[in-house]
Design a protein around this motif. Structure first.
Motif, mmCIF file in Angstrom:
data_model
loop_
_atom_site.group_PDB
_atom_site.id
_atom_site.type_symbol
_atom_site.label_atom_id
_atom_site.label_comp_id
_atom_site.label_asym_id
_atom_site.label_seq_id
_atom_site.Cartn_x
_atom_site.Cartn_y
_atom_site.Cartn_z
ATOM 1 N N MET A 141 -13.039 7.576 -5.488
ATOM 2 C CA MET A 141 -12.178 6.606 -4.813
ATOM 3 C C MET A 141 -10.996 6.246 -5.713
ATOM 4 O O MET A 141 -11.091 6.328 -6.925
ATOM 5 C CB MET A 141 -12.935 5.305 -4.535
ATOM 6 C CG MET A 141 -14.295 5.434 -3.885
ATOM 7 S SD MET A 141 -14.219 5.731 -2.132
ATOM 8 C CE MET A 141 -13.428 4.282 -1.534
ATOM 9 N N ASP B 199 -8.679 1.347 0.059
ATOM 10 C CA ASP B 199 -9.080 2.313 -0.964
ATOM 11 C C ASP B 199 -8.973 3.719 -0.388
ATOM 12 O O ASP B 199 -9.230 3.949 0.796
ATOM 13 C CB ASP B 199 -10.522 2.081 -1.412
ATOM 14 C CG ASP B 199 -10.685 0.860 -2.303
ATOM 15 O OD1 ASP B 199 -9.672 0.243 -2.663
ATOM 16 O OD2 ASP B 199 -11.840 0.548 -2.637
ATOM 17 N N TRP C 295 0.832 -1.197 0.000
ATOM 18 C CA TRP C 295 0.000 0.000 0.000
ATOM 19 C C TRP C 295 0.873 1.256 0.000
ATOM 20 O O TRP C 295 0.592 2.217 -0.708
ATOM 21 C CB TRP C 295 -0.919 -0.043 1.211
ATOM 22 C CG TRP C 295 -1.958 1.018 1.228
ATOM 23 C CD1 TRP C 295 -2.990 1.172 0.341
ATOM 24 C CD2 TRP C 295 -2.083 2.060 2.176
ATOM 25 N NE1 TRP C 295 -3.746 2.249 0.685
ATOM 26 C CE2 TRP C 295 -3.220 2.819 1.814
ATOM 27 C CE3 TRP C 295 -1.366 2.433 3.298
ATOM 28 C CZ2 TRP C 295 -3.639 3.922 2.536
ATOM 29 C CZ3 TRP C 295 -1.790 3.524 4.017
ATOM 30 C CH2 TRP C 295 -2.913 4.263 3.634
ATOM 31 N N ASN D 83 -18.112 -2.733 -4.095
ATOM 32 C CA ASN D 83 -16.716 -3.176 -4.221
ATOM 33 C C ASN D 83 -15.711 -2.197 -3.616
ATOM 34 O O ASN D 83 -14.592 -2.060 -4.109
ATOM 35 C CB ASN D 83 -16.377 -3.470 -5.687
ATOM 36 C CG ASN D 83 -15.214 -4.432 -5.815
ATOM 37 O OD1 ASN D 83 -15.004 -5.268 -4.939
ATOM 38 N ND2 ASN D 83 -14.462 -4.310 -6.876
ATOM 39 N N ILE D 84 -16.112 -1.513 -2.562
ATOM 40 C CA ILE D 84 -15.163 -0.683 -1.818
ATOM 41 C C ILE D 84 -14.362 -1.632 -0.951
ATOM 42 O O ILE D 84 -14.916 -2.510 -0.285
ATOM 43 C CB ILE D 84 -15.887 0.392 -0.980
ATOM 44 C CG1 ILE D 84 -16.539 1.400 -1.936
ATOM 45 C CG2 ILE D 84 -14.939 1.071 -0.013
ATOM 46 C CD1 ILE D 84 -17.378 2.447 -1.241
ATOM 47 N N ARG D 85 -13.021 -1.471 -0.973
ATOM 48 C CA ARG D 85 -12.145 -2.394 -0.274
ATOM 49 C C ARG D 85 -11.302 -1.667 0.757
ATOM 50 O O ARG D 85 -11.024 -0.471 0.628
ATOM 51 C CB ARG D 85 -11.204 -3.088 -1.262
ATOM 52 C CG ARG D 85 -11.881 -3.860 -2.334
ATOM 53 C CD ARG D 85 -10.898 -4.539 -3.246
ATOM 54 N NE ARG D 85 -9.722 -3.719 -3.490
ATOM 55 C CZ ARG D 85 -9.034 -3.708 -4.602
ATOM 56 N NH1 ARG D 85 -9.380 -4.464 -5.596
ATOM 57 N NH2 ARG D 85 -7.974 -2.943 -4.743
ATOM 58 N N ARG D 86 -10.858 -2.420 1.719
ATOM 59 C CA ARG D 86 -9.917 -1.930 2.707
ATOM 60 C C ARG D 86 -8.677 -1.406 1.981
ATOM 61 O O ARG D 86 -8.137 -2.066 1.098
ATOM 62 C CB ARG D 86 -9.554 -3.090 3.634
ATOM 63 C CG ARG D 86 -8.712 -2.722 4.786
ATOM 64 C CD ARG D 86 -8.553 -3.938 5.665
ATOM 65 N NE ARG D 86 -7.555 -3.649 6.666
ATOM 66 C CZ ARG D 86 -6.963 -4.552 7.390
ATOM 67 N NH1 ARG D 86 -7.259 -5.819 7.243
ATOM 68 N NH2 ARG D 86 -6.074 -4.208 8.283
ATOM 69 N N PHE E 116 -8.379 6.907 3.983
ATOM 70 C CA PHE E 116 -8.540 5.594 3.372
ATOM 71 C C PHE E 116 -9.525 4.742 4.145
ATOM 72 O O PHE E 116 -9.851 5.018 5.299
ATOM 73 C CB PHE E 116 -7.198 4.874 3.221
ATOM 74 C CG PHE E 116 -6.484 4.594 4.515
ATOM 75 C CD1 PHE E 116 -6.674 3.393 5.175
ATOM 76 C CD2 PHE E 116 -5.624 5.525 5.063
ATOM 77 C CE1 PHE E 116 -6.010 3.123 6.368
ATOM 78 C CE2 PHE E 116 -4.961 5.281 6.249
ATOM 79 C CZ PHE E 116 -5.160 4.064 6.910
ATOM 80 N N SER F 14 -8.765 2.816 -6.034
ATOM 81 C CA SER F 14 -8.493 1.452 -5.606
ATOM 82 C C SER F 14 -7.125 1.086 -6.135
ATOM 83 O O SER F 14 -6.653 1.634 -7.133
ATOM 84 C CB SER F 14 -9.524 0.480 -6.181
ATOM 85 O OG SER F 14 -10.788 0.753 -5.635
ATOM 86 N N TRP F 15 -6.472 0.182 -5.501
ATOM 87 C CA TRP F 15 -5.116 -0.191 -5.903
ATOM 88 C C TRP F 15 -5.013 -1.715 -5.903
ATOM 89 O O TRP F 15 -5.638 -2.373 -5.087
ATOM 90 C CB TRP F 15 -4.105 0.472 -4.981
ATOM 91 C CG TRP F 15 -4.360 0.117 -3.555
ATOM 92 C CD1 TRP F 15 -5.283 0.667 -2.728
ATOM 93 C CD2 TRP F 15 -3.720 -0.903 -2.812
ATOM 94 N NE1 TRP F 15 -5.270 0.030 -1.520
ATOM 95 C CE2 TRP F 15 -4.306 -0.932 -1.542
ATOM 96 C CE3 TRP F 15 -2.706 -1.796 -3.106
ATOM 97 C CZ2 TRP F 15 -3.908 -1.815 -0.566
ATOM 98 C CZ3 TRP F 15 -2.324 -2.681 -2.121
ATOM 99 C CH2 TRP F 15 -2.923 -2.671 -0.867
ATOM 100 N N ARG G 11 -12.347 6.363 -9.512
ATOM 101 C CA ARG G 11 -13.653 5.825 -9.866
ATOM 102 C C ARG G 11 -14.697 6.482 -8.982
ATOM 103 O O ARG G 11 -14.410 6.849 -7.840
ATOM 104 C CB ARG G 11 -13.698 4.298 -9.750
ATOM 105 C CG ARG G 11 -13.584 3.774 -8.327
ATOM 106 C CD ARG G 11 -13.557 2.243 -8.324
ATOM 107 N NE ARG G 11 -13.365 1.744 -6.987
ATOM 108 C CZ ARG G 11 -14.302 1.135 -6.271
ATOM 109 N NH1 ARG G 11 -15.494 0.920 -6.777
ATOM 110 N NH2 ARG G 11 -14.054 0.707 -5.052
ATOM 111 N N TRP H 202 -2.787 7.243 -10.312
ATOM 112 C CA TRP H 202 -3.980 6.753 -9.640
ATOM 113 C C TRP H 202 -5.145 6.736 -10.615
ATOM 114 O O TRP H 202 -5.306 7.650 -11.418
ATOM 115 C CB TRP H 202 -4.335 7.639 -8.452
ATOM 116 C CG TRP H 202 -3.348 7.619 -7.328
ATOM 117 C CD1 TRP H 202 -2.124 7.024 -7.305
ATOM 118 C CD2 TRP H 202 -3.502 8.247 -6.071
ATOM 119 N NE1 TRP H 202 -1.520 7.240 -6.099
ATOM 120 C CE2 TRP H 202 -2.346 7.994 -5.316
ATOM 121 C CE3 TRP H 202 -4.504 9.010 -5.500
ATOM 122 C CZ2 TRP H 202 -2.171 8.462 -4.026
ATOM 123 C CZ3 TRP H 202 -4.328 9.478 -4.209
ATOM 124 C CH2 TRP H 202 -3.176 9.198 -3.479
#
Length: 177
Positions: free
Chosen positions: A169, A132, A70, A127-130, A113, A171-172, A84, A81
């Motif tokens: 957002m 982001d 991260w 689909n938001i993730r830890r 984040f 996302s990576w 979205r 980056w």
């Protein structure tokens, strides 16, 4: 990017962790892995393949696939980056995520984040993730906001009757925070 030690890319200095921007002018950044591989394979028959890369500082010595940390993504130029837009509404009184970071956080100034996502929540369904990063909330940048200011803004924007909140957002594609 992963490379074979004996392959042509490695011979020309491409290393594990470099970011592939384009192949023979075809944009790769922001594409799914499958789409990027498809473009790479379609260019493989050309006599000359031109890669546009961003040279990075993070490397991996083992033969496994490269999974960036991260912190690696945070150190990249903002140009790398891929933003979205996510539109959320509260369900059962919650957006379904918690945040960390912000100006003057306990670890210094950090992007805001996602710290956690509740399974089955609105955030989970989108689909938001830890890990982001929240770049903006209803077009207001989070860059110079403290953690508490972001919490207040999220609450203010999402508690109005029938309110939908718009999050920009990033996302990576890396390891979990």
């Amino acid at each position: 990017m992963n490379t074979l030690a004996s392959g042509p890319a490695a011979k020309y200095g491409v290393k594990k962790g470099d970011i592939l921007v384009s192949v023979n002018g075809a944009k790769i950044m922001g594409l799914s892995h499958n789409d990027a591989v498809r473009i790479l394979k379609s260019k493989a028959s050309h006599k000359k393949v031109e890669l546009k890369l961003i040279d990075t500082s993070e490397t991996a010595e083992d033969t496994a696939n490269f999974l960036p940390t991260w912190m690696y993504w945070l150190d990249l130029s903002r140009d790398c980056w891929i933003d979205r837009e996510v539109k959320l509404s509260r369900e059962s009184g919650s957006l379904g995520f918690s945040i960390a970071g912000g100006r003057n956080s306990s670890h210094g100034d950090q992007p805001v984040f996602i710290k956690s996502v509740r399974a089955g929540s609105a955030a989970f369904k989108h689909n938001i993730r830890r890990g982001d990063i929240i770049v903006s909330i209803n077009s207001q940048s989070t860059k110079d906001l403290s953690h508490m200011e972001v919490v207040s803004l999220l609450n203010e924007c999402s508690t109005m009757q029938g309110a939908t909140i718009s999050l920009t957002m990033v996302s990576w594609p890396g390891s979990i925070v």
